[in-house]
Design a protein around this motif. Sequence first.
Motif, PDB file in Angstrom:
ATOM      1  N   CYS A   1     -16.004  -1.236  -0.059  1.00  0.00           N
ATOM      2  CA  CYS A   1     -15.350   0.069  -0.237  1.00  0.00           C
ATOM      3  C   CYS A   1     -13.838  -0.117  -0.391  1.00  0.00           C
ATOM      4  O   CYS A   1     -13.207   0.549  -1.214  1.00  0.00           O
ATOM      5  N   LEU A   2     -13.267  -1.028   0.384  1.00  0.00           N
ATOM      6  CA  LEU A   2     -11.827  -1.312   0.273  1.00  0.00           C
ATOM      7  C   LEU A   2     -11.482  -1.788  -1.136  1.00  0.00           C
ATOM      8  O   LEU A   2     -10.541  -1.288  -1.774  1.00  0.00           O
ATOM      9  N   THR A   3     -12.258  -2.740  -1.640  1.00  0.00           N
ATOM     10  CA  THR A   3     -12.014  -3.250  -2.994  1.00  0.00           C
ATOM     11  C   THR A   3     -12.166  -2.138  -4.024  1.00  0.00           C
ATOM     12  O   THR A   3     -11.354  -2.021  -4.954  1.00  0.00           O
ATOM     13  N   SER A   4     -13.173  -1.272  -3.846  1.00  0.00           N
ATOM     14  CA  SER A   4     -13.366  -0.143  -4.775  1.00  0.00           C
ATOM     15  C   SER A   4     -12.214   0.847  -4.674  1.00  0.00           C
ATOM     16  O   SER A   4     -11.749   1.370  -5.699  1.00  0.00           O
ATOM     17  N   CYS A   5     -11.740   1.130  -3.469  1.00  0.00           N
ATOM     18  CA  CYS A   5     -10.615   2.065  -3.288  1.00  0.00           C
ATOM     19  C   CYS A   5      -9.356   1.566  -4.002  1.00  0.00           C
ATOM     20  O   CYS A   5      -8.614   2.351  -4.586  1.00  0.00           O
ATOM     21  N   LEU A   6      -9.130   0.252  -3.939  1.00  0.00           N
ATOM     22  CA  LEU A   6      -7.947  -0.311  -4.603  1.00  0.00           C
ATOM     23  C   LEU A   6      -7.990  -0.106  -6.113  1.00  0.00           C
ATOM     24  O   LEU A   6      -6.956  -0.077  -6.774  1.00  0.00           O
TER      25      LEU A   6
ATOM     26  N   LEU B   1       0.820  -1.216   0.000  1.00  0.00           N
ATOM     27  CA  LEU B   1       0.000   0.000   0.000  1.00  0.00           C
ATOM     28  C   LEU B   1       0.855   1.269   0.000  1.00  0.00           C
ATOM     29  O   LEU B   1       0.416   2.326  -0.460  1.00  0.00           O
ATOM     30  N   LYS B   2       2.083   1.157   0.525  1.00  0.00           N
ATOM     31  CA  LYS B   2       2.974   2.318   0.608  1.00  0.00           C
ATOM     32  C   LYS B   2       3.832   2.497  -0.644  1.00  0.00           C
ATOM     33  O   LYS B   2       4.515   3.508  -0.781  1.00  0.00           O
ATOM     34  N   GLU B   3       3.853   1.524  -1.543  1.00  0.00           N
ATOM     35  CA  GLU B   3       4.688   1.610  -2.746  1.00  0.00           C
ATOM     36  C   GLU B   3       4.091   2.627  -3.729  1.00  0.00           C
ATOM     37  O   GLU B   3       2.872   2.786  -3.803  1.00  0.00           O
ATOM     38  N   PRO B   4       4.974   3.284  -4.518  1.00  0.00           N
ATOM     39  CA  PRO B   4       4.463   4.279  -5.476  1.00  0.00           C
ATOM     40  C   PRO B   4       3.547   3.663  -6.532  1.00  0.00           C
ATOM     41  O   PRO B   4       2.701   4.356  -7.092  1.00  0.00           O
ATOM     42  N   ASP B   5       3.703   2.357  -6.785  1.00  0.00           N
ATOM     43  CA  ASP B   5       2.858   1.703  -7.792  1.00  0.00           C
ATOM     44  C   ASP B   5       1.738   0.886  -7.120  1.00  0.00           C
ATOM     45  O   ASP B   5       1.340  -0.174  -7.625  1.00  0.00           O
ATOM     46  N   ALA B   6       1.228   1.394  -5.979  1.00  0.00           N
ATOM     47  CA  ALA B   6       0.198   0.669  -5.228  1.00  0.00           C
ATOM     48  C   ALA B   6      -0.960   0.245  -6.120  1.00  0.00           C
ATOM     49  O   ALA B   6      -1.485  -0.859  -6.000  1.00  0.00           O
ATOM     50  N   GLN B   7      -1.332   1.148  -7.033  1.00  0.00           N
ATOM     51  CA  GLN B   7      -2.500   0.839  -7.859  1.00  0.00           C
ATOM     52  C   GLN B   7      -2.274  -0.380  -8.755  1.00  0.00           C
ATOM     53  O   GLN B   7      -3.197  -1.156  -9.003  1.00  0.00           O
ATOM     54  N   ALA B   8      -1.026  -0.558  -9.216  1.00  0.00           N
ATOM     55  CA  ALA B   8      -0.693  -1.711 -10.068  1.00  0.00           C
ATOM     56  C   ALA B   8      -0.682  -3.016  -9.269  1.00  0.00           C
ATOM     57  O   ALA B   8      -0.637  -4.102  -9.833  1.00  0.00           O
ATOM     58  N   ARG B   9      -0.710  -2.888  -7.944  1.00  0.00           N
ATOM     59  CA  ARG B   9      -0.635  -4.070  -7.088  1.00  0.00           C
ATOM     60  C   ARG B   9      -2.012  -4.525  -6.597  1.00  0.00           C
ATOM     61  O   ARG B   9      -2.114  -5.328  -5.671  1.00  0.00           O
ATOM     62  N   MET B  10      -3.062  -4.001  -7.212  1.00  0.00           N
ATOM     63  CA  MET B  10      -4.418  -4.294  -6.744  1.00  0.00           C
ATOM     64  C   MET B  10      -4.663  -5.797  -6.539  1.00  0.00           C
ATOM     65  O   MET B  10      -5.084  -6.224  -5.478  1.00  0.00           O
ATOM     66  N   LYS B  11      -4.367  -6.585  -7.558  1.00  0.00           N
ATOM     67  CA  LYS B  11      -4.649  -8.025  -7.462  1.00  0.00           C
ATOM     68  C   LYS B  11      -3.767  -8.678  -6.391  1.00  0.00           C
ATOM     69  O   LYS B  11      -4.207  -9.570  -5.666  1.00  0.00           O
ATOM     70  N   CYS B  12      -2.524  -8.215  -6.303  1.00  0.00           N
ATOM     71  CA  CYS B  12      -1.605  -8.738  -5.290  1.00  0.00           C
ATOM     72  C   CYS B  12      -2.151  -8.441  -3.883  1.00  0.00           C
ATOM     73  O   CYS B  12      -2.188  -9.323  -3.022  1.00  0.00           O
TER      74      CYS B  12
END
Lengths: 116, 116, 116, 116
Positions: free
Chosen positions: D29-34, A34-45
Amino acid sequence: MPAVIETDVKKMQKCIDLCNRCMQVCEECLTSCLKEPDAQARMKCIQTLRDCADICSLAAQFMARGSAFAKQICGLCAEICEACATECDMFQDNHCKQCADICRQCAQECRNMVNM
Amino acid sequence: MPAVIETDVKKMQKCIDLCNRCMQVCEECLTSCLKEPDAQARMKCIQTLRDCADICSLAAQFMARGSAFAKQICGLCAEICEACATECDMFQDNHCKQCADICRQCAQECRNMVNM
Amino acid sequence: MPAVIETDVKKMQKCIDLCNRCMQVCEECLTSCLKEPDAQARMKCIQTLRDCADICSLAAQFMARGSAFAKQICGLCAEICEACATECDMFQDNHCKQCADICRQCAQECRNMVNM
Amino acid sequence: MPAVIETDVKKMQKCIDLCNRCMQVCEECLTSCLKEPDAQARMKCIQTLRDCADICSLAAQFMARGSAFAKQICGLCAEICEACATECDMFQDNHCKQCADICRQCAQECRNMVNM
């Protein structure tokens, strides 16, 4: 045969310990992701880490209580641990590498439980 | 001060480990209590063991994830562990004696977390 | 096809609601069983109720988060719910009869999720 | 006084239902936020949602089983729900707005349980 029983108890303890360890490493890895700059790319992870932490925690509880369903939950736990290792392997940071390693060890011990 | 930080990390790891251990011992003790001939007299003990196993499990997860509420859940965990130790102390079998002992250790580590 | 999607969302909501309901009824039934004069004879029933409450709770969480493993945990949940219904059916009190009924409904909805 | 008892049972049922509802809305909401493009900016929100879903789930279980610690866990649940509402209020999307609303309702019912 007491020797066999002792072996089974030790196998289960090893599996409980690895489930507890895997729960911890997944929770830590999730927070780090969650703290990584690419958090969004890690959604599935991140989603897989969440599932993995929760199923490891409940699998440890089922084994500890001597549940009649310990093997079944370990079977599902092994499957989720493998999926989590695959997700974590896609990232190069240390927390994901370590998490993938522990997930694979946990999956193996869970499969040993299933086949006990 | 890195020395202080390292100490805090070690304290939390000790608390996570004891919460995991206490969860396991409570689950085992609960299952053993159900098998005792005086199971019905152990109603309150069994109910407290159930609460104690569950809160220890969630406290370990909150600490592992670095939750902002780790201290609060450890405070509640300490309270339930103390109550569980008191209940288990009323019975003479080994599983209750051992469980009371681990519950007290876990309560102490949880209080250390609260005061960290 | 929006109609199909809507149906799936409704099916999952029904399954989440039944898992929550089944968790509650199992927890209540477990507490009631501990108070019965034949508590010791209910050991297996109590142990199954404990597993059933816990897996229903986690299944509801997995579905709510849209987990990739929602179907798998619902499959295991259905199996434990059926076992719990069988155990509860062995006792004549109202809490066991009601619990067996809800467990069967929950098992059915979980199987519907698996086949979705 | 049966009227008072009935009122207490209804209050607790309302609190259980809201904890289940809040667990679900937080998980959603957590899943949506991700999935949001600013997922990284939502780190604290996501972490609070995770804690909130978990404590709501366990609070519902404690209440259902008639735990002696139901009020204490509801007290902690209220605190985490309020923090979660504050975090969700910082974002403009519908899932965060709805989640903040449910978290506040759940916090209120949990406080009602504490004061019962």
